[in-house]
Enzyme design. Sequence first.
Site, mmCIF file in Angstrom:
data_model
loop_
_atom_site.group_PDB
_atom_site.id
_atom_site.type_symbol
_atom_site.label_atom_id
_atom_site.label_comp_id
_atom_site.label_asym_id
_atom_site.label_seq_id
_atom_site.Cartn_x
_atom_site.Cartn_y
_atom_site.Cartn_z
ATOM 1 N NE ARG A 29 33.186 41.035 22.378
ATOM 2 C CZ ARG A 29 33.875 40.280 23.216
ATOM 3 N NH1 ARG A 29 34.682 39.366 22.764
ATOM 4 N NH2 ARG A 29 33.774 40.466 24.517
ATOM 5 C CD1 TRP A 82 24.364 42.857 23.120
ATOM 6 C CD2 TRP A 82 24.110 42.979 25.332
ATOM 7 N NE1 TRP A 82 23.486 41.866 23.501
ATOM 8 C CE2 TRP A 82 23.310 41.919 24.834
ATOM 9 C CE3 TRP A 82 24.103 43.237 26.705
ATOM 10 C CZ2 TRP A 82 22.524 41.116 25.666
ATOM 11 C CZ3 TRP A 82 23.310 42.447 27.529
ATOM 12 C CH2 TRP A 82 22.534 41.407 26.999
ATOM 13 N N GLY A 109 31.589 46.528 30.335
ATOM 14 C CA GLY A 109 31.382 46.028 31.697
ATOM 15 C C GLY A 109 30.188 46.716 32.332
ATOM 16 C CE LYS A 506 22.522 27.042 19.907
ATOM 17 N NZ LYS A 506 23.582 26.699 20.806
ATOM 18 C CD GLU A 509 21.354 30.710 21.783
ATOM 19 O OE1 GLU A 509 21.707 29.644 21.265
ATOM 20 O OE2 GLU A 509 22.146 31.500 22.281
ATOM 21 C CG HIS A 525 5.174 12.365 35.729
ATOM 22 N ND1 HIS A 525 4.501 11.599 36.644
ATOM 23 C CD2 HIS A 525 6.007 11.524 35.073
ATOM 24 C CE1 HIS A 525 4.932 10.346 36.568
ATOM 25 N NE2 HIS A 525 5.843 10.275 35.613
ATOM 26 C CE LYS A 626 30.324 32.861 19.753
ATOM 27 N NZ LYS A 626 29.451 31.677 19.659
#
Length: 631
Positions: A29, A82, A109, A506, A509, A525, A626
């Site tokens: 995560r 994190w 949080g 992708k 990242e 353009h 994640k």
Amino acid sequence: MCGIVGIITNEKRNLLPEIISSLKNLEYRGYDSTGIAILDDGQLKRVRRIGAPSDVFPPKEITEELRVSEEGFLIAIGHNRWATHGKPSKENAHPHFDCGGNIAVVHNGTILNHEDLRKELITLGHTFLSTTDTEVIPHMIEQKIKEGLSIKDAFLDTASSLEGSFGLAIISTDDPNRLLLVKHGSPLLFGVLKNTLIAASSTNAILAYTNTFISLSDGEYADLSVEEGSVSYKIGTILDREEFIKKEATIITDRSLEDMSKGDYESFMKKEIHEQPSVFRTTLLGRFNEETGDAVLGGLIDYEDVLRNAKQILTVACGTAHNASMVGGALIEALAGVPVRNEIASEFRYKKIPLNTADTVLFAISQSGETADTLESVKEAKRKGFKTFGIVNVVGSAIAEEVDAGVYARAGFEIGVASTKAFTAQLAVFYLLAIKLARERGMTAQKGRGLLLELEEIPSLMSTTIENTEDVVRELALRYAKQNIRTINFLGRGIHVPIGIEAALKFKELTYLEAGSYPLGELKHGPIAVIDKDALSVVIMPHDELFALNKNLLEQILSKNGSVIVATDEVGAKNLSEQDVDIIIIPTLKNTLLYPLIEILPLQLFAYYYAIALGNNVDKPRNLAKSVTVE
Ligand code: M6R
């Protein structure tokens, strides 16, 4: 974003191997630092380190460092951080303590009013050792205990003064047989075993021990304790503390421990890319009736009339899920003729959109089912009166619970931070949804049947695509990674545009390089100004009615010395054989609307192998988490 874990048991043992293993299972995560606190021999002991628990928490070494008592202990909490407030550092890593070192807190949080709370606590004499928002919490609890409250009331009073989102777990030397939890906005649950309760921010942390868990809702707390030799729990709300709630346990059936292993693959991402054919098959399973040509989405059954009468569809999602919803939007418009508006969730929640809630329905798309912006968008849409539906992967997640009804994506457990198999599973649901809406609006049974039969062919076409393109793509990625490409753009038209956007996401990242995406027709353009010998354009152009036009634009890129990779089908490849371009050949499809399902595969592999060539961590790219459970 952060991961939290807590264990309480009636069987004294060294809980460190268990807490470390649970923290490891949350690593995917995102993390930058990690920490553990245990209540051993009446003392609160803590270890915090920068890095991932797999790397920095060898259980034996940590056991020695914490001088764990021989008979073991009953209670521990752990955290993967994190960073949001303050840099990754030992001081900022959780658990955070109060001044007296009696209370330990882990938090997932963000606390929005932490600055005001901190100032107030400093005037009351509290000393802060970190720059995190979380550290106000143990000090507030300490203050309230000083003022005469019990640990539980001090904890819940503190929770009610916090603004923002939190999943909190605390332990304290004042009540060494108790683990307290409270949830508001961030996920929190606990697994139930006979002699042990395991709290966590995600079921992945408990799956190794149990598949039975109880999930807390916003405003609820859980009081986990060991009394008279056995573990027990009570659940209540912050507002009504002594009125206990009975909650049904949920059994995890959509994931197993094997899903959490890489098997023979060198990375989760590679495994998940290769799993897409079987995931696609699973997502379709039992969801159509070939005879009647209908898509059968059981989760939406109570809302048949609402969907039949809908005049417009609104999607809300973030990142890859938003890209899937753009493909879905194009499909629904093409097949069912229902206009679709695709909104990025972080924009939607703060926007005033003049839409009629009576005939517009909202679909929220999310792999994790936890993304804060998407969740809040659903809540906001409900407040405004929209009917809300979900296309969610994680069963029982917050978004799945919040929407009126929905369809699970059935992608299984996705560990790679960069989403791959969840994307194609979301697309599978959108194809079914588009057919369903189209059949309700006059598409013939024969046409519906034809489309469903074509969808059934997709898994084997996906396998062929991966088999036939992987070597070519690897070679291209390695070659271009060595070339010092300055800018890379993924281009296409129509339904291929969102695939270009997803391919660019992708690529960014995984490679940490800037990548862009725009509709091919936009080239002249403005974007053509960036084309030179150091610019790479990846053009998605199967052989369709716009092929000649696309080829013309491709020649314009070549005339400015730009490098080009074309992803096209066999016919397209033959047609481009004279061109100085690299070609990735995907299977030829009769129905051009189905191309997104196969053309994304080599582009995922391209990002993957390019990142490998750069030496990047493909499963846990830097700076990413994640599940983005904060704004
Ligand atoms: O869990 P969700 O699908 O709601 O997540 C949305 C985005 O955060 C997610 O797709 C993100 O863009 C991924 N890292 C993409 O690979």
